[in-house]
Write a protein that holds these residues in place. Sequence first.
Motif: not given
Length: 190
Positions: A25-27, A29-32
Motif C-alpha cells: 500500500p505505501e509503495l 501510494r507513492c507510485v500514484a
Amino acid sequence: LAALIALVRGVVDLRRTLAREVLGPELSRCVAELPLFEALLAFCELRIGAEGEVLATATPELAHARAAQERHRHTFVSALDQLRRQQGIAAPYTLRRDRYCLPVPVSERRLTPGLVLDVSATGNTVFLEPFAVVELNNGLAEATALARAEEERVRTEVAAAFHRQRDELLQAVATVARLDATQARVLFGE
C-alpha cells in the motif's frame, strides 16, 4: 533543459516499471503520487536532443533557418576556397570573431585585400576576411543569427512548459526521493 528532460524521462520510466509490479500500500501510494509526464516528455523530445541541443525538427521555422544557414555556408565556403586557390593560400579557412577568414603570413598580407580580424600569438599570421567575400560572410552571419534566435525561442518555449509544471516537478522529486529512501531501507534490511 537536458537535466530536466532526463528527470522527467526518469519519472516516466519509474512509473512504468513500478506499474508492472505488485506493490504494498505505501509503495502504491507513492507510485500514484508520481505525476503523469508523458505529454511533457513527448513535447520536449521533439524539440531538445539528448545533449540539450535544439533539434532542427523542433519547428518548421528552425528547419528553414538552418537550411538557409547551410546554403549560405556552402556558397560562402565555395567562394572562399576559390579565392584561396586564386591567391595561392595553402592554409584552410578558419573562424575568428564569428567570421570566416584566411590565415595569411604577415609578409603576404598586401597580396590579399581584406579586413584584419585577428593576429596570431606570434604575430607572424594575420587572419583576413577578404573584401571579395564580406557580403557572403554577412549573409551567413544573418542566417546564423536567425537560426540562433529561433533556437532561443524553442528553448524559451520548453522552459515555459517546465515552469507551468513546476509544482508537479517538485512533487515528483519528493516522491522519487521517498521511493529511493524506501529502496535503501529494503537493501539495508536485506
